[in-house]
Design an enzyme around this catalytic site. Structure first.
Site, PDB file in Angstrom:
ATOM      1  N   VAL A  79       0.703  -1.224  -0.160  1.00  0.00           N
ATOM      2  CA  VAL A  79      -0.019  -0.024  -0.108  1.00  0.00           C
ATOM      3  C   VAL A  79       0.802   1.212  -0.061  1.00  0.00           C
ATOM      4  O   VAL A  79       2.177   1.079   0.277  1.00  0.00           O
ATOM      5  CB  VAL A  79      -1.041   0.109   1.291  1.00  0.00           C
ATOM      6  CG1 VAL A  79      -1.922  -1.176   1.441  1.00  0.00           C
ATOM      7  CG2 VAL A  79      -0.103   0.067   2.505  1.00  0.00           C
ATOM      8  N   SER A 133      11.811  -4.016  -6.273  1.00  0.00           N
ATOM      9  CA  SER A 133      12.083  -3.229  -7.316  1.00  0.00           C
ATOM     10  C   SER A 133      12.060  -4.017  -8.430  1.00  0.00           C
ATOM     11  O   SER A 133      12.257  -5.362  -8.889  1.00  0.00           O
ATOM     12  CB  SER A 133      13.622  -2.759  -7.334  1.00  0.00           C
ATOM     13  OG  SER A 133      13.930  -2.158  -8.447  1.00  0.00           O
ATOM     14  N   HIS A 191      18.939   2.517  -3.836  1.00  0.00           N
ATOM     15  CA  HIS A 191      18.946   1.801  -5.164  1.00  0.00           C
ATOM     16  C   HIS A 191      18.103   2.945  -6.189  1.00  0.00           C
ATOM     17  O   HIS A 191      18.383   3.286  -6.983  1.00  0.00           O
ATOM     18  CB  HIS A 191      18.019   0.675  -5.008  1.00  0.00           C
ATOM     19  CG  HIS A 191      17.541  -0.053  -6.308  1.00  0.00           C
ATOM     20  ND1 HIS A 191      16.142   0.753  -6.820  1.00  0.00           N
ATOM     21  CD2 HIS A 191      17.709  -0.982  -7.059  1.00  0.00           C
ATOM     22  CE1 HIS A 191      16.093   0.148  -7.965  1.00  0.00           C
ATOM     23  NE2 HIS A 191      16.819  -0.849  -8.061  1.00  0.00           N
ATOM     24  N   ASN A 192      16.923   3.462  -5.440  1.00  0.00           N
ATOM     25  CA  ASN A 192      16.074   4.534  -6.344  1.00  0.00           C
ATOM     26  C   ASN A 192      16.968   5.684  -6.536  1.00  0.00           C
ATOM     27  O   ASN A 192      16.762   6.370  -7.701  1.00  0.00           O
ATOM     28  CB  ASN A 192      14.918   4.727  -5.675  1.00  0.00           C
ATOM     29  CG  ASN A 192      13.827   3.634  -5.589  1.00  0.00           C
ATOM     30  OD1 ASN A 192      14.157   2.504  -5.854  1.00  0.00           O
ATOM     31  ND2 ASN A 192      12.808   3.922  -5.469  1.00  0.00           N
ATOM     32  N   GLU A 195      19.307   5.027  -9.370  1.00  0.00           N
ATOM     33  CA  GLU A 195      18.201   4.737 -10.626  1.00  0.00           C
ATOM     34  C   GLU A 195      18.078   6.108 -11.140  1.00  0.00           C
ATOM     35  O   GLU A 195      18.132   6.500 -12.407  1.00  0.00           O
ATOM     36  CB  GLU A 195      17.008   4.223 -10.261  1.00  0.00           C
ATOM     37  CG  GLU A 195      15.903   4.117 -11.274  1.00  0.00           C
ATOM     38  CD  GLU A 195      14.729   3.581 -10.679  1.00  0.00           C
ATOM     39  OE1 GLU A 195      13.525   4.252 -10.719  1.00  0.00           O
ATOM     40  OE2 GLU A 195      14.717   2.409 -10.073  1.00  0.00           O
ATOM     41  N   HIS A 462      37.156  29.255  13.723  1.00  0.00           N
ATOM     42  CA  HIS A 462      36.945  27.872  13.687  1.00  0.00           C
ATOM     43  C   HIS A 462      38.198  26.852  13.831  1.00  0.00           C
ATOM     44  O   HIS A 462      38.140  25.885  13.743  1.00  0.00           O
ATOM     45  CB  HIS A 462      36.133  27.740  12.513  1.00  0.00           C
ATOM     46  CG  HIS A 462      34.633  28.151  12.117  1.00  0.00           C
ATOM     47  ND1 HIS A 462      33.686  27.813  13.356  1.00  0.00           N
ATOM     48  CD2 HIS A 462      34.218  29.109  11.474  1.00  0.00           C
ATOM     49  CE1 HIS A 462      32.677  28.521  13.069  1.00  0.00           C
ATOM     50  NE2 HIS A 462      32.783  29.488  12.208  1.00  0.00           N
TER      51      HIS A 462
END
Length: 486
Positions: A79, A133, A191-192, A195, A462
């Site tokens: 879903v 996937s 992974h996406n 992609e 810094h």
């Protein structure tokens, strides 16, 4: 209705859910299915009959659905991520018993999976977050599966996953137990992100070949088909070749030329870039692909900008020098492959950083193995990545693997020619350009970061480290500079 308890259940029957359920049934595992919308249940049952009288049984009520599954029950949810997942868990858990398991197969944020696993454990239930996937086709015929969470839950369903996953002859089923917690969802997220980078780099190769090389769609189809026979062999190169060959069914010409240049997204690419920033991991190729999608969404603004700059003498292409098509095709091929190495290196480094932070002990070579089939980024190239991590599991970056280092060195001249040609032509190649910048930055022993750190110390005290003396130092830059001006 099922006469005897089924082996597994699946809730959520959009196309991905239907296809995965049919895949499971086809592999010989009787499955119960449920969806809030009864028509989806009936549609899936009918498909099971048409596609071979598969052992799939539909239920319109969650109680009957849950009780139809053998104990300990295993239910996969497919879903929409977020609230719908929580709502589905709430609906189903009323009828579950201790020891039962729920598996979320959606693209969920990994921390949500960890939250749910903890909440489920308190009730005596097991929980897995499983990346899936391969899109609709992969779900039906064999996806790449990335389950993470309860190892006990994984063992409940391992026999099913090993048969349902894509099968690669030389490396086996494209599934493995990823690790604890939300690791499965995190790996699928990256992974996406990879992609996103792959698709952007391919789009840039297309733009250079079309806009500068003036290749026709038929020529582009032939080029990508040829590329798909070599080191670039992959699902995305294959489908790109297909796209260039499809004519428009609503008019003249090719369909790709009628597709609006406005890219959608569902959020995993953004999550990847956010995680890279949080972990201080450089992922510029993936970030550039995300920025390109943002800019593509500004279609109306770009149309107006194009008009404005055209009036000022800026055409779509700044220069159109004569080019040798064969040489350009060769160079773009080299640039695409070299950029791709950088994109995957960034993704793998991000996974490693998260694994260290969370104590997941993820095996990068094993991830490359399960991505070789079923998934969107499946490619012959992934076998090379697996071997690189097999040679050295502690490899700091794919760029310094001996084989990849040699390949990227051999291609860097062509890579630079393509980026320079694109810049001079006014064509944006953010993926290729930033990949080249990533490579050049990583390979240089000394960077101009010394000046940036000096600036930080100047205005913010810094401090800085020195190259010749250990320790932390601060200089009163302003006072020294002011005195020198007196």
């Amino acid at each position: 209705m099922a006469q005897t308890p089924t082996r597994i259940g699946l809730a959520g029957l959009a196309v991905m859910g239907q296809n995965l359920a049919l895949n499971i049934a086809e592999k010989g595992f009787p499955i119960s299915v449920y969806n809030r919308t009864a028509s989806k249940v009936d549609e899936t049952v009918e498909r099971a009959k048409v596609e071979g009288n598969l052992p799939l049984f539909g239920f319109h009520h969650p109680e009957a659905f849950v009780h139809s599954i053998q104990k300990p029950r295993v239910i996969i949810m497919l879903v929409k991520a977020g609230a719908p997942v929580d709502q589905t868990i709430e609906t189903l858990s009323v009828y579950l018993e201790k020891g039962d398991c729920i598996i979320d197969g959606g693209n969920e944020w990994y921390e949500n999976t960890e939250r749910r696993e903890k909440a489920m454990a308190e009730k005596g239930f097991l929980y897995l977050g499983m990346g899936v996937s391969g899109g609709e086709e992969g779900a039906r015929n064999g996806p790449s599966l990335m389950p993470g969470g309860s190892f006990e839950a994984y063992k409940y369903i391992e026999d099913i996953l090993l048969k349902v996953a894509a099968q690669v002859p030389d490396s086996g089923p494209c599934v493995t137990y990823i690790g604890k917690g939300g690791s499965g969802n995190f790996v699928k997220m990256v992974h996406n992100g990879i992609e996103y980078g792959d698709m952007q780099l391919i789009a840039e190769a297309y733009d250079v070949l079309k806009s500068v090389g003036k290749l026709t769609n038929e020529e582009l189809k032939n080029v990508f088909e040829e590329w798909n026979k070599g080191e670039l062999l992959s699902f995305l190169i294959e489908i790109t070749a297909d796209i260039f060959g499809i004519k428009d069914d609503k008019g003249d010409g090719y369909l790709v030329d009628k597709v609006l240049d406005k890219t959608g997204m569902k959020g995993t690419g953004k999550w990847t870039v956010q995680q890279a920033a949080d972990l201080s991991v450089a992922a510029p190729t993936i970030a550039a692909s995300l920025d390109s999608r943002f800019l593509s969404g500004l279609k109306e603004e770009r149309v107006q900008a194009a008009k404005l700059f055209k009036e000022g003498g800026f055409g779509d292409i700044l220069t159109s020098p004569p080019v040798n098509k064969e040489k350009l095709i060769h160079d773009v091929r080299q640039a695409l492959y070299a950029s791709k190495i950088c994109s995957y290196a960034q993704g793998m480094n991000l996974i490693r950083a998260k694994s260290i932070e969370k104590g997941w002990d993820l095996k990068l070579g094993e991830l490359a193995r399960i991505w070789k089939g079923g998934c969107i980024i499946r490619a012959i190239f992934l076998d090379r990545i697996k071997k690189a991590y097999d040679r050295n599991p502690e490899l700091s970056n794919l760029l310094v693997d001996p084989e990849f280092a040699t390949e990227i060195t051999e291609r860097q001249s062509a890579w630079r020619r393509v980026v320079c040609l694109a810049i001079n032509s006014g064509i944006s190649t953010p993926g290729m350009s930033t990949s080249l910048a990533y490579f050049d930055t990583y390979r240089r022993e000394r960077l101009p970061a010394n000046l940036v750190q000096a600036q930080r110390d100047y205005f913010g005290a810094h401090t800085y480290e020195r190259t010749d003396v250990p320790g932390s130092f601060h200089t009163e830059w302003f006072k020294i500079a002011r005195q020198s001006k007196i």
